[in-house]
Enzyme design. Sequence first.
Site, PDB file in Angstrom:
ATOM      1  N   HIS A 295      -7.833 -15.531  -7.270  1.00  0.00           N
ATOM      2  CA  HIS A 295      -8.210 -14.792  -8.482  1.00  0.00           C
ATOM      3  C   HIS A 295      -7.936 -15.646  -9.717  1.00  0.00           C
ATOM      4  O   HIS A 295      -8.727 -15.672 -10.657  1.00  0.00           O
ATOM      5  CB  HIS A 295      -7.383 -13.506  -8.618  1.00  0.00           C
ATOM      6  CG  HIS A 295      -7.617 -12.491  -7.555  1.00  0.00           C
ATOM      7  ND1 HIS A 295      -6.659 -12.146  -6.629  1.00  0.00           N
ATOM      8  CD2 HIS A 295      -8.696 -11.724  -7.267  1.00  0.00           C
ATOM      9  CE1 HIS A 295      -7.131 -11.212  -5.829  1.00  0.00           C
ATOM     10  NE2 HIS A 295      -8.365 -10.930  -6.187  1.00  0.00           N
TER      11      HIS A 295
ATOM     12  N   GLU B 111     -16.560 -16.382  -3.214  1.00  0.00           N
ATOM     13  CA  GLU B 111     -17.473 -16.472  -2.056  1.00  0.00           C
ATOM     14  C   GLU B 111     -16.818 -16.046  -0.749  1.00  0.00           C
ATOM     15  O   GLU B 111     -17.472 -16.015   0.275  1.00  0.00           O
ATOM     16  CB  GLU B 111     -17.998 -17.911  -1.933  1.00  0.00           C
ATOM     17  CG  GLU B 111     -19.016 -18.251  -2.997  1.00  0.00           C
ATOM     18  CD  GLU B 111     -19.620 -19.633  -2.828  1.00  0.00           C
ATOM     19  OE1 GLU B 111     -18.960 -20.524  -2.263  1.00  0.00           O
ATOM     20  OE2 GLU B 111     -20.765 -19.819  -3.286  1.00  0.00           O
TER      21      GLU B 111
ATOM     22  N   SER C  74      -6.241 -14.175   0.204  1.00  0.00           N
ATOM     23  CA  SER C  74      -6.705 -12.788   0.178  1.00  0.00           C
ATOM     24  C   SER C  74      -5.529 -11.918  -0.211  1.00  0.00           C
ATOM     25  O   SER C  74      -4.378 -12.207   0.172  1.00  0.00           O
ATOM     26  CB  SER C  74      -7.179 -12.395   1.588  1.00  0.00           C
ATOM     27  OG  SER C  74      -7.228 -10.983   1.711  1.00  0.00           O
ATOM     28  N   SER C  75      -5.810 -10.835  -0.944  1.00  0.00           N
ATOM     29  CA  SER C  75      -4.718  -9.914  -1.282  1.00  0.00           C
ATOM     30  C   SER C  75      -4.098  -9.352  -0.017  1.00  0.00           C
ATOM     31  O   SER C  75      -2.904  -9.054   0.032  1.00  0.00           O
ATOM     32  CB  SER C  75      -5.240  -8.774  -2.150  1.00  0.00           C
ATOM     33  OG  SER C  75      -5.821  -9.306  -3.316  1.00  0.00           O
ATOM     34  N   ARG C  76      -4.918  -9.201   1.025  1.00  0.00           N
ATOM     35  CA  ARG C  76      -4.412  -8.626   2.275  1.00  0.00           C
ATOM     36  C   ARG C  76      -3.408  -9.550   2.976  1.00  0.00           C
ATOM     37  O   ARG C  76      -2.648  -9.103   3.821  1.00  0.00           O
ATOM     38  CB  ARG C  76      -5.561  -8.290   3.228  1.00  0.00           C
ATOM     39  CG  ARG C  76      -6.368  -7.089   2.768  1.00  0.00           C
ATOM     40  CD  ARG C  76      -7.357  -6.640   3.840  1.00  0.00           C
ATOM     41  NE  ARG C  76      -7.982  -5.386   3.493  1.00  0.00           N
ATOM     42  CZ  ARG C  76      -9.056  -5.256   2.703  1.00  0.00           C
ATOM     43  NH1 ARG C  76      -9.605  -6.327   2.171  1.00  0.00           N
ATOM     44  NH2 ARG C  76      -9.568  -4.070   2.442  1.00  0.00           N
TER      45      ARG C  76
END
Length: 284
Positions: free
Chosen positions: A37, A151, A193-195
């Site tokens: 981000h 992407e 990834s936030s996950r």
Amino acid sequence: MQLISTKQELLAVVEACKQQKKSIGLVPTMGALHEGHASLVSRSVRENDVTFVSVFVNPTQFNNKEDLAKYPRNVQADADLLASLGADFMFAPTPEEMYSAEEMSNTFSFDFAGLDQVMEGKMRPGHFNGVVQVVSRLFYLVQPDRAYFGEKDFQQLCIIHHMVERSSLKGTFGNLQIVDCPIFRGANGLALSSRNARLSEEEKETAVNISRALFMSHAWAKAHTVKEVEQMVIDTINSIPGLEVEYYEIVDATTLQPTDTFTNAVGCVTVYCGPVRLIDNIKY
Ligand code: PAF
């Protein structure tokens, strides 16, 4: 950096920017911000007079209640990071501020010319309706000149391009330009990834095997068919204890339909690492 939590406040701030003829960059996010981000936000800060970042875990794009409940949230850390990156406004509304009760039930259905019938769309019914519902609302509210998307969510990006380019909507979003930003990987190759925040250190090590298989497939593509490469990726990842492939498909990067050549092809994978669902992709 100014924190905004209501649409009314947001509209007033956007209006002031427009009057001063400032170019506006928007980075839509669901928070739990990471370096991926940050790279989008920094790019927006470089390319626009003002940058808005939305931080909103959008309930209408979750078809799985547990995934929504467990989605990582850390608004204070997000605000600190955004301020350090030079973002001007962080828009963090509540779901009630964003949607009426009717809108929250997400009965909307958009026409995506089949782009939503495959891969993530097939596995997560209604997901892309929810994404487009929130992204189009953000576009109407912020009226950005440029909007930045990663992407990693390749199918999401295709669908957002489709939404903006659809002839009936041409002009609706002015000269809005969608800016595709490359996947941001850790030094070990794992797509950020936030996950990933839900993975243990051991699971993070295990998850590295996903990108490793994708990179290997890139070399394999020189001497194998699409079907062979697909099978190799699935078998390689599934051979690692703790990983389970949900799908791996090599598709045409424009239509997202299965392809049997590597021209304009992208391989999209979804893998369960324990209970956490991770996605990644590679262009051939
Ligand atoms: O990619 C995401 O984080 C979300 O799908 C988005 C684009 C912010 C919409 O909620």
